[in-house]
Design an enzyme around this catalytic site. Sequence first.
Site, mmCIF file in Angstrom:
data_model
loop_
_atom_site.group_PDB
_atom_site.id
_atom_site.type_symbol
_atom_site.label_atom_id
_atom_site.label_comp_id
_atom_site.label_asym_id
_atom_site.label_seq_id
_atom_site.Cartn_x
_atom_site.Cartn_y
_atom_site.Cartn_z
ATOM 1 N N HIS A 1 -6.744 7.914 11.568
ATOM 2 C CA HIS A 1 -5.951 6.295 11.629
ATOM 3 C C HIS A 1 -4.332 6.516 11.195
ATOM 4 C CE1 HIS A 1 -10.512 5.082 10.788
ATOM 5 N NE2 HIS A 1 -10.395 5.455 12.063
ATOM 6 N N ARG B 1 0.809 -1.168 0.165
ATOM 7 C CA ARG B 1 0.089 0.025 0.042
ATOM 8 C C ARG B 1 0.972 1.336 0.056
ATOM 9 N NH1 ARG B 1 -4.118 -0.901 4.755
ATOM 10 N NH2 ARG B 1 -4.767 1.124 3.995
ATOM 11 N N CYS C 1 7.089 1.634 17.099
ATOM 12 C CA CYS C 1 7.296 0.464 17.625
ATOM 13 C C CYS C 1 6.113 -0.240 18.132
ATOM 14 C CB CYS C 1 8.284 0.842 18.638
ATOM 15 S SG CYS C 1 8.797 -0.779 19.899
HETATM 16 C C1 BV8 Z 1 -11.324 1.652 18.648
HETATM 17 C C2 BV8 Z 1 -6.030 2.167 9.426
HETATM 18 C C3 BV8 Z 1 -11.488 1.553 21.011
HETATM 19 C C4 BV8 Z 1 -5.444 0.839 9.250
HETATM 20 C C5 BV8 Z 1 -8.403 1.649 9.751
HETATM 21 C C6 BV8 Z 1 -18.972 1.117 18.089
HETATM 22 C C7 BV8 Z 1 -19.753 0.403 17.125
HETATM 23 C C8 BV8 Z 1 -19.187 -0.623 16.448
HETATM 24 C C9 BV8 Z 1 -17.853 -1.132 16.416
HETATM 25 C C10 BV8 Z 1 -17.194 -0.459 17.122
HETATM 26 C C11 BV8 Z 1 -17.615 0.826 18.025
HETATM 27 N N1 BV8 Z 1 -16.570 1.334 18.322
HETATM 28 C C12 BV8 Z 1 -15.285 0.696 18.019
HETATM 29 C C13 BV8 Z 1 -15.662 -0.251 17.379
HETATM 30 C C14 BV8 Z 1 -14.644 -1.285 17.161
HETATM 31 C C15 BV8 Z 1 -14.179 -0.873 15.688
HETATM 32 C C16 BV8 Z 1 -15.199 -0.659 14.432
HETATM 33 O O1 BV8 Z 1 -15.420 0.353 14.080
HETATM 34 N N2 BV8 Z 1 -15.483 -1.694 13.676
HETATM 35 C C17 BV8 Z 1 -16.505 -1.721 12.756
HETATM 36 C C18 BV8 Z 1 -15.822 -2.310 11.366
HETATM 37 C C19 BV8 Z 1 -17.577 -2.062 13.031
HETATM 38 N N3 BV8 Z 1 -13.414 0.610 15.728
HETATM 39 C C20 BV8 Z 1 -12.142 0.229 16.279
HETATM 40 O O2 BV8 Z 1 -11.551 -0.700 16.331
HETATM 41 C C21 BV8 Z 1 -11.262 1.576 16.549
HETATM 42 N N4 BV8 Z 1 -10.561 1.681 17.723
HETATM 43 O O3 BV8 Z 1 -12.575 1.637 18.770
HETATM 44 O O4 BV8 Z 1 -10.617 1.512 19.878
HETATM 45 C C22 BV8 Z 1 -10.313 1.196 22.260
HETATM 46 C C23 BV8 Z 1 -10.570 2.073 23.144
HETATM 47 C C24 BV8 Z 1 -9.464 1.919 24.151
HETATM 48 C C25 BV8 Z 1 -8.743 0.877 24.496
HETATM 49 C C26 BV8 Z 1 -8.880 -0.224 23.192
HETATM 50 C C27 BV8 Z 1 -9.830 -0.107 22.058
HETATM 51 C C28 BV8 Z 1 -10.220 1.774 15.337
HETATM 52 C C29 BV8 Z 1 -10.839 1.802 14.147
HETATM 53 C C30 BV8 Z 1 -9.736 2.134 12.969
HETATM 54 C C31 BV8 Z 1 -9.150 0.928 12.122
HETATM 55 N N5 BV8 Z 1 -8.192 1.229 10.923
HETATM 56 N N6 BV8 Z 1 -7.613 2.085 8.997
HETATM 57 C C32 BV8 Z 1 -5.488 0.572 7.591
HETATM 58 O O5 BV8 Z 1 -5.825 1.440 6.881
HETATM 59 O O6 BV8 Z 1 -5.130 -0.533 7.207
HETATM 60 S S1 BV8 Z 1 -10.210 1.567 9.333
HETATM 61 C C33 BV8 Z 1 -10.096 1.772 7.685
HETATM 62 O O7 BV8 Z 1 -11.356 0.929 7.166
HETATM 63 C C34 BV8 Z 1 -10.106 2.940 6.992
HETATM 64 O O8 BV8 Z 1 -9.379 4.058 7.693
HETATM 65 C C35 BV8 Z 1 -11.722 3.572 7.182
HETATM 66 O O9 BV8 Z 1 -11.792 3.977 8.401
HETATM 67 C C36 BV8 Z 1 -12.105 2.013 7.050
HETATM 68 C C37 BV8 Z 1 -12.592 2.041 5.630
HETATM 69 O O10 BV8 Z 1 -13.735 2.401 5.650
HETATM 70 P P1 BV8 Z 1 -14.068 3.731 4.001
HETATM 71 O O11 BV8 Z 1 -12.852 4.468 4.129
HETATM 72 O O12 BV8 Z 1 -15.345 4.276 4.461
HETATM 73 O O13 BV8 Z 1 -13.936 2.858 2.867
HETATM 74 P P2 BV8 Z 1 -14.991 1.841 2.297
HETATM 75 O O14 BV8 Z 1 -14.355 0.881 1.325
HETATM 76 O O15 BV8 Z 1 -15.682 1.028 3.442
HETATM 77 O O16 BV8 Z 1 -16.298 2.791 1.482
HETATM 78 C C38 BV8 Z 1 -15.868 3.424 0.448
HETATM 79 C C39 BV8 Z 1 -17.044 4.309 0.240
HETATM 80 O O17 BV8 Z 1 -16.609 5.340 -0.824
HETATM 81 C C40 BV8 Z 1 -18.226 3.568 -0.099
HETATM 82 O O18 BV8 Z 1 -19.270 4.008 0.497
HETATM 83 C C41 BV8 Z 1 -18.146 3.726 -1.831
HETATM 84 O O19 BV8 Z 1 -19.472 3.950 -2.020
HETATM 85 C C42 BV8 Z 1 -17.737 5.164 -1.792
HETATM 86 N N7 BV8 Z 1 -16.767 5.355 -3.115
HETATM 87 C C43 BV8 Z 1 -16.115 4.728 -3.643
HETATM 88 N N8 BV8 Z 1 -15.439 5.120 -5.065
HETATM 89 C C44 BV8 Z 1 -15.925 6.491 -4.828
HETATM 90 C C45 BV8 Z 1 -16.913 6.755 -3.791
HETATM 91 N N9 BV8 Z 1 -17.161 7.721 -3.295
HETATM 92 C C46 BV8 Z 1 -17.224 8.859 -4.068
HETATM 93 N N10 BV8 Z 1 -16.190 9.076 -5.063
HETATM 94 C C47 BV8 Z 1 -15.647 7.858 -5.501
HETATM 95 N N11 BV8 Z 1 -15.016 7.612 -6.567
HETATM 96 ZN ZN ZN Z 2 10.280 0.364 21.144
#
Ligand code: BV8
Ligand code: ZN
Length: 298
Positions: free
Chosen positions: A126, A75, A134
């Site tokens: 993110h 990536r 680390c």
């Molecule tokens: C945490 C970095 C707490 C890494 C990423 C509440 C409810 C339910 C679950 C949770 C909650 N709170 C927390 C959670 C758990 C979890 C979560 O949300 N799970 C989900 C799956 C249900 N959240 C976490 O774990 C977060 N941390 O809560 O910690 C905590 C507190 C204390 C102690 C311990 C823990 C951390 C979340 C971050 C994860 N890291 N990225 C990497 O990139 O590899 S997330 C990653 O996926 C991205 O950053 C982004 O956030 C996500 C992808 O989503 P999108 O960007 O929206 O992309 P997607 O493909 O889904 O959609 C694309 C859209 O674009 C579509 O709608 C499409 O139609 C549209 N599109 C396409 N082409 C176009 C377009 N639109 C316009 N023009 C175009 N051309």
């Molecule tokens: Zn270290």
Amino acid sequence: MAPPKNYNSIPAFHAKLQSARRILAVCGAGLSAASGLPTFRGPGGLWRNHQATDLATPEAFEDDPGLVWLFYAYRRHMALNVKPNPGHHALAALAEKVPGFLCLSQNVDGLHPRAGHPPEQLRLLHGSLFDIKCNACGWIQKDNYDDPFCPALAAAAEDVNPGETLPLLDPSKELADIPRQEIPPCPQCDRGLQRPGVVWFGEPLDEDMLNEVDSWIDEGEVDIVLVIGTSSQVYPAAGYAEQARGRETSVVTINLDAEDEVRRLRSNDFAFAGDAAVLLPKLLEPIIGTPVTDGTYA
Ligand code: BV8
Ligand code: ZN
């Protein structure tokens, strides 16, 4: 519920934009799609038969740091070989013109900063592919653009002829195992390994940044929230649009499939279906003007 009358009228949106003082944006992978980067839920969501979200976890790194690093090195290589698109440039220009604009992005691809987006008006929720940290102590290195990140990851940085597939992406081709010893150790502690500076699922986002965003939202009425190219599935990012919604706030969805959501629109909301890289320059034109040839703004 029938959608609001002018929910996809650009002139109606322009009228709202011209009186707006505080604007929040929440961006996702769809914003970078026009630059050539795959989204998570699109066909790009699968990497060598692995769900991208499965590799984006501390458990996966603990289990096989070499495999996870290949995923991130790939990536990094992709992101370094594409450019910010007119959508990124339009948001950067809006920040220059509107001091009350704050852009929150879930994208770790580095394209907002490369579009010259003022850092004080940008929050990378993110993290970034180009920060290294680390996995044991707090050591962090910002802006590392080595490609490949280390010799063991050379397979992720091979250049292929147009139309050819990077062998790495062909799941039928066996992957050489990358032993943990070939991943650079942390230069500060003798326990950790260097890992990508991104926030993995199950890991907390930066506390100070979260508090900053909450206090910015609480400072006063937010006139417009732009929800750009995100499926709004991942939290806390997916919660900010409703958290920022006030009595007169317009939440504006800019997404290829924005039409699917119109039944859920509230009276002041808008929804524009299409490519963010095409729509953003048009929607923000009254404030940012028209771009010069290379898509940037004077
Ligand atoms: C945490 C970095 C707490 C890494 C990423 C509440 C409810 C339910 C679950 C949770 C909650 N709170 C927390 C959670 C758990 C979890 C979560 O949300 N799970 C989900 C799956 C249900 N959240 C976490 O774990 C977060 N941390 O809560 O910690 C905590 C507190 C204390 C102690 C311990 C823990 C951390 C979340 C971050 C994860 N890291 N990225 C990497 O990139 O590899 S997330 C990653 O996926 C991205 O950053 C982004 O956030 C996500 C992808 O989503 P999108 O960007 O929206 O992309 P997607 O493909 O889904 O959609 C694309 C859209 O674009 C579509 O709608 C499409 O139609 C549209 N599109 C396409 N082409 C176009 C377009 N639109 C316009 N023009 C175009 N051309
Ligand atoms: Zn270290």
